[in-house]
Design a protein around this motif. Structure first.
Motif, PDB file in Angstrom:
ATOM      1  N   PRO A 253       0.736  -0.974   0.247  1.00 21.00           N
ATOM      2  CA  PRO A 253       0.092   0.525  -0.205  1.00 21.00           C
ATOM      3  C   PRO A 253       0.470   1.223   0.156  1.00 21.00           C
ATOM      4  N   GLY A 254       0.893   2.767  -0.331  1.00 21.25           N
ATOM      5  CA  GLY A 254       0.808   3.904  -0.810  1.00 21.25           C
ATOM      6  C   GLY A 254       0.881   4.100  -2.026  1.00 21.25           C
ATOM      7  N   PRO A 255       1.300   5.222  -2.196  1.00 20.07           N
ATOM      8  CA  PRO A 255       0.788   6.104  -3.962  1.00 20.07           C
ATOM      9  C   PRO A 255       0.974   5.596  -4.477  1.00 20.07           C
ATOM     10  N   LYS A 256       2.240   4.793  -4.509  1.00 15.78           N
ATOM     11  CA  LYS A 256       2.688   3.648  -6.270  1.00 15.78           C
ATOM     12  C   LYS A 256       1.242   2.624  -6.134  1.00 15.78           C
ATOM     13  N   LEU A 288       3.623 -12.254   4.378  1.00 13.78           N
ATOM     14  CA  LEU A 288       2.357 -11.966   5.358  1.00 13.78           C
ATOM     15  C   LEU A 288       1.786 -10.255   5.839  1.00 13.78           C
ATOM     16  N   SER A 289       3.133 -10.219   5.879  1.00  9.15           N
ATOM     17  CA  SER A 289       3.343  -8.543   6.334  1.00  9.15           C
ATOM     18  C   SER A 289       2.317  -7.566   5.828  1.00  9.15           C
ATOM     19  N   THR A 290       2.579  -7.427   3.990  1.00  5.34           N
ATOM     20  CA  THR A 290       2.405  -7.028   3.085  1.00  5.34           C
ATOM     21  C   THR A 290       0.946  -6.964   3.028  1.00  5.34           C
ATOM     22  N   LEU A 291       0.384  -8.427   2.730  1.00  2.81           N
ATOM     23  CA  LEU A 291      -1.023  -8.738   2.705  1.00  2.81           C
ATOM     24  C   LEU A 291      -2.001  -7.978   3.670  1.00  2.81           C
ATOM     25  N   GLY A 292      -1.042  -8.049   4.874  1.00  2.00           N
ATOM     26  CA  GLY A 292      -2.325  -7.925   5.950  1.00  2.00           C
ATOM     27  C   GLY A 292      -2.126  -6.474   6.289  1.00  2.00           C
ATOM     28  N   ARG A 319      -7.580 -14.562   0.738  1.00  2.00           N
ATOM     29  CA  ARG A 319      -7.458 -16.391   0.269  1.00  2.00           C
ATOM     30  C   ARG A 319      -6.058 -16.690   0.424  1.00  2.00           C
ATOM     31  N   CYS A 320      -5.178 -15.591   0.300  1.00  2.00           N
ATOM     32  CA  CYS A 320      -3.458 -15.588   0.234  1.00  2.00           C
ATOM     33  C   CYS A 320      -3.531 -15.644   1.846  1.00  2.00           C
TER      34      CYS A 320
END
Lengths: 499, 262
Positions: A253-256, A288-292, A319-320
């Motif tokens: 997540p972020g501006p990009k 995990l942390s990215t998807l969280g 799902r992931c």
């Protein structure tokens, strides 16, 4: 940052009712295809959707002579505009299956087209690529497979610089990939995985979305778990390439973050993860942390924008996460779960509410994640209690039997942790809700209700009295004869009478 | 479904984990006939559980019919000509120019003006066609690198490399960007329709059209300089070889010199 996806979607001139009917038909066809394990969809880029034509100026079917003529003109014409025009006419004709068949049966036609594709005339190249793209979209295998001579060039052009052209090549490749294993058996040795890995560094959003599409088609292939995903499959391996890290980058997540791109790569990740080939590797990359964090982001976006198609991204992310949480590796980092942030639970409930309103069919997927979060985590169970989420959870019970079972399972996850947890479950809306579910006819719902009752009676004996006062025994009696429920019903009746 | 009002605030607040309540299980909990066990569940690919989400995904794939021209419309600009010397192609849209430039002028060999689709192929071409040291080195070791991205195999001759690409990578035998280098006879001038790079949709065999007959479409002139091989290669190479002999340089050092001269 979550802006409404800039409409590359073209509304058609059909009426709303007609659209709905068509959608229902397509949905039914897709369900059937999935049950037969033949779910295949292709994407089509076209500069004039046939419905738009309106006045019936749809391109005509071309005969053999006309196809030959256009090819000759494109190849040997003297004026550049003339050559380009010939290819445009050919391309329009190729929208028809009959013209496609005519084309592929004509000797030397593909050779000529490939020659034009690899010429140094930019506009001819582009038109030739569009012709190829139309062919790649065909539902008939013979037509799509006729495009095989062009694939080495399509792959070569992925490391070029013209973003429009690359985008077209990617969508064409994506369509071909999904066509058959025979096609993939050619594309893999030709180096499609390294070519995609090189191309993923492109700064162009349209290219990335196209790449995500092509990759998702490759990963969806039946043989992917054995031959394409595992690190051991050498040069054609996805996990051995740099693709996973880049995919995760696209999901940060972020501006990009671009929603259209994120959707494609989230699905890619889902296909990899549910193949259960080497998930610890992905956890090691920070999946995990990215998807969280992405989940938190989605929950925030869902509160702000209406109808942005966010469920298309939410689904694969859920799902992931759910599947990754079943990996043992999750527990080994410092002996604790990598995913511990309580906000994940808050985000999940916001999404559940969103699904409840917009897409109830996705409720089970959300509840699946909730189960996996709470099953082995006292911390998350405590969060559900302290954030007052039990009542909202109970509100989902009437939706469907599947949802009911899952809600009850989550509640069991909490209750089984002992008296400290059950004390917080009672008094409250839980007991009345259970008495209600005991009236259901579905065996699984009732069975799960009985399990929950058992835990509640065990850790919170005061509940028994209230249960009796509210005609609990009669509710139990209803199921005395049911084979799968009898023993438990009897046990509960005994507990109630003795208590 | 009503959510507690404090929930959004919790989401917006910082990360944190709840201090767990004490866990205290009674063995009677799992005693028969009850059998509940808390456990995370996993679903494999084809599981029916995924049906609804998958169907939605595919509806989305099928739904989108995208315009080839971007929305909004390609911005048109006043007509301008390509600035590359000798090219008079005219454009009124930047996208078209970008594509033209990259296709025709982007990865162009400064020696023979052939255009290549990527820097990778251009580099291979320059090495194999215009680097005399490469020829010499290749007599001692395998120098012809496989052209497929990600493959690190090298070969003694371009023929061997082609065989590898055909057999292992299923490439076409007449792959357009891997033409064998022709002999260095000073007499052979390179015709423009040569080796397919510039032939316009012709069969990929080397066509021997005389220069005059090759079509020059209006608005685009080819850069059709013909230099004999001797002009291009032999003189500087001969100079280099004598210098090297005088200096007694090793081949590796010689490569360094050559590279820095380019």
């Amino acid at each position: 940052m979550w802006s409404r996806r800039q409409g590359r979607l073209r509304p058609t001139v059909c009426g709303v009712e007609e659209l709905r009917r068509r959608r229902r038909e397509r949905e039914a066809a897709l369900r059937k295809a999935r049950r037969e394990q033949q779910l295949v969809s292709k994407r089509l880029l076209r500069d004039d959707a046939p419905e738009e034509a309106g006045e019936g100026c749809v391109a005509a079917i071309l005969g053999e002579t006309e196809v030959q003529q256009f090819l000759r003109q494109a190849q040997q014409g003297t004026e550049e505009k003339e050559r380009e025009g010939a290819l445009v006419s050919l391309r329009r004709g190729l929208q028809h299956p009959e013209t496609q068949q005519t084309f592929i049966r004509l000797e030397g036609s593909m050779r000529t087209l490939v020659g034009l594709l690899t010429s140094n005339q930019a506009l001819l190249q582009l038109e030739a690529a569009r012709c190829l793209h139309e062919l790649s979209h065909s539902e008939q295998s013979t037509v799509a497979e006729a495009c095989l001579p062009a694939t080495s060039y399509l792959l070569t052009y992925l490391s070029g610089h013209s973003s429009d052209f690359i985008e077209l090549c990617l969508y064409t490749l994506g369509n071909l990939i999904v066509e058959s294993e025979a096609v993939r058996r050619q594309l893999l040795p030709q180096g499609i995985v390294p070519a995609l890995a090189a191309c993923i560094q492109s700064p162009h959003v349209a290219v990335l979305e196209a790449l995500g599409y092509a990759l998702s088609q490759l990963l969806q292939a039946e043989e992917a778990p054995e031959k394409i995903i595992p690190p051991a499959s050498a040069s054609s391996s996805i996990l051995a390439s740099t693709l996973p890290q880049h995919m995760l980058q696209m999901l940060q997540p972020g501006p990009k973050l671009n929603p259209g791109v994120a959707v494609e790569f989230a699905w890619c990740l889902h296909y990899i993860i549910c193949s259960q080939v080497s998930n610890p590797l992905l956890i090691g990359h920070g999946a995990l942390s990215t998807l969280g964090l992405l989940l938190l982001d989605l929950a925030g976006a869902v509160q702000k924008t209406e109808d942005a198609g966010l469920e298309l991204l939410a689904c694969p992310v859920l799902r992931c996460l759910s599947n990754l949480l079943t990996e043992a590796a999750v527990e080994t980092v410092g002996g604790q779960m990598q995913l511990r942030d309580e906000r994940v639970v808050a985000a999940l409930f916001i999404l559940l509410q969103f699904f409840f309103q917009k897409q109830p069919s996705l409720l089970p997927e959300g509840l699946w994640l909730l189960n996996n979060l709470t099953a082995n985590s006292p911390s998350f169970c405590t969060s559900l209690l302290s954030l007052d989420l039990i009542e909202p959870l109970l509100q989902l019970l009437p939706v469907s039997n599947v949802v009911s079972v899952m809600v009850l399972t989550v509640l069991c996850n909490i209750a089984e942790k002992g008296p400290a947890y059950c004390q917080r479950l009672w008094p409250g809306p839980l007991l009345p809700a259970l008495l209600h579910t005991l009236a259901f006819s579905d065996t699984e719902v009732v069975g799960q209700s009985l399990e929950l009752l058992h835990l509640l009676f065990l850790y919170q004996p005061e509940a028994v009295q209230v249960f009796l006062q509210q005609s609990g025994l009669q509710a139990l009696e209803r199921h005395q004869e049911e084979a799968q429920l009898q023993d438990r019903v009897y046990a509960l009746q005994q507990t109630a009478l003795q208590g | 479904m009503q959510l507690p009002p404090a929930l959004c605030a919790r989401l917006a607040a910082g990360p944190g984990a709840a201090e767990p309540l004490p866990v205290e299980r009674d063995p009677a909990a799992g005693a028969a006939p009850f059998h509940f066990v808390a456990r995370p569940v996993r679903f494999p690919r084809e599981h029916q559980f995924f049906e609804d989400g998958d169907v939605q995904r595919h509806l989305y794939l099928q739904d989108v019919i995208m315009q080839v021209a971007d929305v909004p419309e390609k911005p048109r600009v006043p007509a301008f000509a390509c600035q590359v010397a000798g090219c008079c192609q005219v454009f009124d849209a930047l996208d078209d120019y970008e594509h033209h430039y990259h296709t025709l002028h982007g990865n162009v060999c400064s020696f023979c003006k052939r255009a290549f689709p990527s820097g990778h192929l251009l580099d291979a071409h320059i090495l194999e066609w215009h680097d005399s040291l490469f020829q010499i080195l290749s007599e001692r070791q395998d120098m012809y690198q496989c052209l497929v991205e990600g493959c690190t195999e090298k070969f003694k001759t371009s023929r061997d490399r082609k065989d590898h690409m055909v057999r292992m990578h299923l490439y076409p035998a007449d792959f357009r960007f891997d033409k064998p280098k022709k002999s260095r006879s000073p007499a052979s001038a390179e015709a423009p329709g040569d080796s397919g790079e510039r032939s316009e949709g012709e069969a990929m065999e080397i066509c021997s059209e005389p220069v005059a007959a090759s079509p020059a479409p209006a608005g685009e002139r080819r850069i059709c300089r013909h230099r004999s091989v001797s002009e291009l290669f032999l003189k500087p190479v001969l100079n280099m070889c004598s210098v090297l002999r005088i200096l007694g340089c090793t081949w590796a050092a010689a490569l360094l010199i050559l590279n820095s001269e380019r």
